[in-house]
Design an enzyme around this catalytic site. Structure first.
Site, short mmCIF file in Angstrom:
data_model
loop_
_atom_site.label_atom_id
_atom_site.label_comp_id
_atom_site.label_asym_id
_atom_site.label_seq_id
_atom_site.Cartn_x
_atom_site.Cartn_y
_atom_site.Cartn_z
N GLU A 1 84.90 34.44 18.40
CA GLU A 1 84.41 35.04 17.37
C GLU A 1 82.91 34.42 16.94
OE1 GLU A 1 84.44 38.77 16.39
OE2 GLU A 1 82.76 37.75 15.30
N LYS A 2 81.97 34.85 17.44
CA LYS A 2 81.03 34.38 16.65
C LYS A 2 80.58 34.54 16.01
CE LYS A 2 77.95 38.88 17.56
NZ LYS A 2 78.36 39.32 18.30
N HIS A 3 80.66 35.20 14.54
CA HIS A 3 80.59 35.21 13.36
C HIS A 3 82.17 34.35 12.51
CE1 HIS A 3 79.71 39.26 14.23
NE2 HIS A 3 78.84 39.12 12.52
N HIS B 1 77.81 42.27 9.23
CA HIS B 1 79.36 42.31 9.60
C HIS B 1 80.31 41.49 9.07
CE1 HIS B 1 77.50 43.08 13.93
NE2 HIS B 1 78.39 44.27 13.41
N CYS C 1 77.66 38.06 6.97
CA CYS C 1 76.82 38.25 8.06
C CYS C 1 76.48 39.88 7.69
CB CYS C 1 77.45 38.77 9.13
SG CYS C 1 76.68 40.16 10.28
N HIS D 1 69.73 41.07 11.61
CA HIS D 1 71.05 40.80 11.17
C HIS D 1 71.16 39.55 11.45
CE1 HIS D 1 74.32 41.33 14.32
NE2 HIS D 1 75.33 41.16 13.27
N HIS E 1 74.85 33.89 17.17
CA HIS E 1 75.06 34.98 16.48
C HIS E 1 73.56 35.86 15.81
CE1 HIS E 1 74.44 37.66 12.36
NE2 HIS E 1 76.43 37.55 13.11
FE FE Z 1 76.91 40.18 12.71
#
Ligand code: FE
Length: 131
Positions: free
Chosen positions: A16-18, A119, A116, A52, A46
């Protein structure tokens, strides 16, 4: 009623990139300074654009057996390619990475919280032993 803590997402940073990656020793000597690094995107990048991006990372310490949490450090990432020429045309990008030099008196848990702009809030944890 939903509380802010209920909105914090957690996941394995490898998939999970976050989720922030916390890098520090598993065991340290009491009162001896050491470094804690936290970053987003180590395994899966990310986006880092005006639209973003990761806006900040904060580090916290929860000492074992104590009620209250200590904030250790905070870093805001401000440059995301914005420019008068257009989004993405700017001359600078701040990468979402923070390093803090810390000393601890007792064992506990390191928490890294990242945000983020699209997100929301993400958390990773790492236990650390003093002694
Ligand atoms: Fe994001």
């Amino acid at each position: 009623m939903k509380r802010l803590g209920d909105q914090v997402q957690a996941a394995d940073w490898k998939s999970e990139k976050h989720a922030p990656v916390i890098e520090c020793p598993d065991r340290v000597v009491g009162d001896a300074p050491f470094q804690i690094a936290a970053s987003v995107g180590k395994e899966i990048a990310h986006p880092n654009t005006a639209e973003h991006h990761i806006a900040w990372i904060q580090l916290y310490f929860q000492p074992d057996g104590e009620k209250f949490t200590q904030q250790l450090a905070s870093s805001e990432f401000v440059a995301h390619g914005a420019s008068a020429k257009g989004a993405g045309e700017g001359p600078a990008l701040t990468q979402p990475a923070i390093t803090a030099t810390v000393s601890l008196k007792r064992s506990g848990t390191i928490h890294a919280l990242s945000y983020c702009n699209i997100h929301g809030l993400w958390e990773s944890v790492k236990e650390i032993t003093v002694g």
